[in-house]
Design a protein around this motif. Sequence first.
Motif, mmCIF file in Angstrom:
data_model
loop_
_atom_site.group_PDB
_atom_site.id
_atom_site.type_symbol
_atom_site.label_atom_id
_atom_site.label_comp_id
_atom_site.label_asym_id
_atom_site.label_seq_id
_atom_site.Cartn_x
_atom_site.Cartn_y
_atom_site.Cartn_z
ATOM 1 N N TYR A 169 50.885 38.945 37.384
ATOM 2 C CA TYR A 169 51.499 39.515 38.761
ATOM 3 C C TYR A 169 50.216 39.618 39.850
ATOM 4 C CZ TYR A 169 51.459 44.308 37.861
ATOM 5 O OH TYR A 169 51.382 45.291 38.220
ATOM 6 N N ALA A 170 48.940 39.965 39.222
ATOM 7 C CA ALA A 170 48.324 41.077 40.297
ATOM 8 C C ALA A 170 46.959 40.693 39.994
ATOM 9 C CB ALA A 170 49.036 42.138 41.419
ATOM 10 N N LEU A 171 45.823 41.310 40.232
ATOM 11 C CA LEU A 171 44.756 41.236 40.099
ATOM 12 C C LEU A 171 43.926 42.435 40.525
ATOM 13 C CD1 LEU A 171 42.490 37.913 40.820
ATOM 14 C CD2 LEU A 171 43.476 38.295 38.590
ATOM 15 N N ARG A 172 43.093 42.965 39.845
ATOM 16 C CA ARG A 172 42.446 44.172 40.086
ATOM 17 C C ARG A 172 40.727 44.112 40.383
ATOM 18 N NH1 ARG A 172 43.108 49.064 36.795
ATOM 19 N NH2 ARG A 172 45.039 49.598 37.491
ATOM 20 N N LEU A 173 41.001 43.939 41.935
ATOM 21 C CA LEU A 173 39.770 43.971 42.070
ATOM 22 C C LEU A 173 38.743 45.134 43.070
ATOM 23 C CD1 LEU A 173 40.353 41.568 45.714
ATOM 24 C CD2 LEU A 173 39.851 41.607 43.061
ATOM 25 N N SER A 174 37.338 44.789 42.143
ATOM 26 C CA SER A 174 36.678 46.663 41.916
ATOM 27 C C SER A 174 35.585 45.674 43.076
ATOM 28 C CB SER A 174 35.854 46.449 40.797
ATOM 29 O OG SER A 174 36.698 47.028 39.750
ATOM 30 N N PHE A 175 34.923 46.839 43.669
ATOM 31 C CA PHE A 175 33.748 46.424 44.665
ATOM 32 C C PHE A 175 32.346 47.030 44.555
ATOM 33 C CE2 PHE A 175 38.030 45.829 46.906
ATOM 34 C CZ PHE A 175 38.264 44.279 47.695
ATOM 35 N N SER A 176 31.688 46.201 45.352
ATOM 36 C CA SER A 176 29.868 46.577 44.620
ATOM 37 C C SER A 176 30.011 48.339 45.679
ATOM 38 C CB SER A 176 28.980 46.431 46.096
ATOM 39 O OG SER A 176 28.894 46.380 47.400
ATOM 40 N N ASP A 177 31.113 48.760 46.398
ATOM 41 C CA ASP A 177 30.808 50.435 47.083
ATOM 42 C C ASP A 177 31.455 51.061 46.117
ATOM 43 O OD1 ASP A 177 33.381 49.829 47.530
ATOM 44 O OD2 ASP A 177 33.207 50.432 49.642
ATOM 45 N N GLY A 178 32.119 50.616 44.211
ATOM 46 C CA GLY A 178 32.740 51.725 44.174
ATOM 47 C C GLY A 178 34.335 52.090 44.395
ATOM 48 N N HIS A 179 34.899 50.790 45.545
ATOM 49 C CA HIS A 179 36.306 50.839 45.318
ATOM 50 C C HIS A 179 36.974 50.294 44.657
ATOM 51 C CE1 HIS A 179 39.891 51.451 47.656
ATOM 52 N NE2 HIS A 179 40.156 50.145 47.235
ATOM 53 N N ASP A 180 37.902 50.742 43.799
ATOM 54 C CA ASP A 180 38.633 49.572 43.237
ATOM 55 C C ASP A 180 40.275 50.543 42.630
ATOM 56 O OD1 ASP A 180 38.330 52.203 41.327
ATOM 57 O OD2 ASP A 180 37.897 51.004 39.082
ATOM 58 N N ARG A 181 40.751 51.335 43.732
ATOM 59 C CA ARG A 181 41.600 51.417 43.783
ATOM 60 C C ARG A 181 42.616 50.356 43.499
ATOM 61 N NH1 ARG A 181 40.726 56.364 46.437
ATOM 62 N NH2 ARG A 181 38.312 57.212 45.254
ATOM 63 N N GLY A 182 43.037 49.447 44.310
ATOM 64 C CA GLY A 182 43.424 47.867 44.701
ATOM 65 C C GLY A 182 44.800 47.533 43.798
ATOM 66 N N ILE A 183 45.621 47.148 43.360
ATOM 67 C CA ILE A 183 46.119 46.340 42.588
ATOM 68 C C ILE A 183 46.678 45.384 43.755
ATOM 69 C CG2 ILE A 183 48.078 45.677 41.477
ATOM 70 C CD1 ILE A 183 47.857 47.762 39.917
ATOM 71 N N TYR A 184 45.996 43.919 44.016
ATOM 72 C CA TYR A 184 46.541 42.874 44.704
ATOM 73 C C TYR A 184 47.041 41.656 44.393
ATOM 74 C CZ TYR A 184 42.814 44.637 46.944
ATOM 75 O OH TYR A 184 42.162 46.052 47.703
ATOM 76 N N PRO A 185 48.603 41.984 44.600
ATOM 77 C CA PRO A 185 49.692 40.921 43.908
ATOM 78 C C PRO A 185 49.652 39.455 44.156
ATOM 79 C CG PRO A 185 50.937 42.595 44.291
ATOM 80 C CD PRO A 185 49.676 42.813 45.382
#
Length: 57
Positions: A28-44
């Motif tokens: 149902y979703a993806l977790r995206l990790s960004f180059s600045d270290g942010h990775d807390r979001g889950i995107y349905p």
Amino acid sequence: MIAWAHGGVELTVAPGLHVAAIEPIGNYALRLSFSDGHDRGIYPWSYLRELAERQPA
């Protein structure tokens, strides 16, 4: 800086910021990790589809 507006909210993205990793969350979703270290979001998938449909042609 890159400015982007969605749903009345304007986001500013730093130069060089990019998606560093993509992790599936079930079916149902993806977790995206960004180059600045942010990775807390889950995107349905439904939210990602909505964003794609709103992009200008």
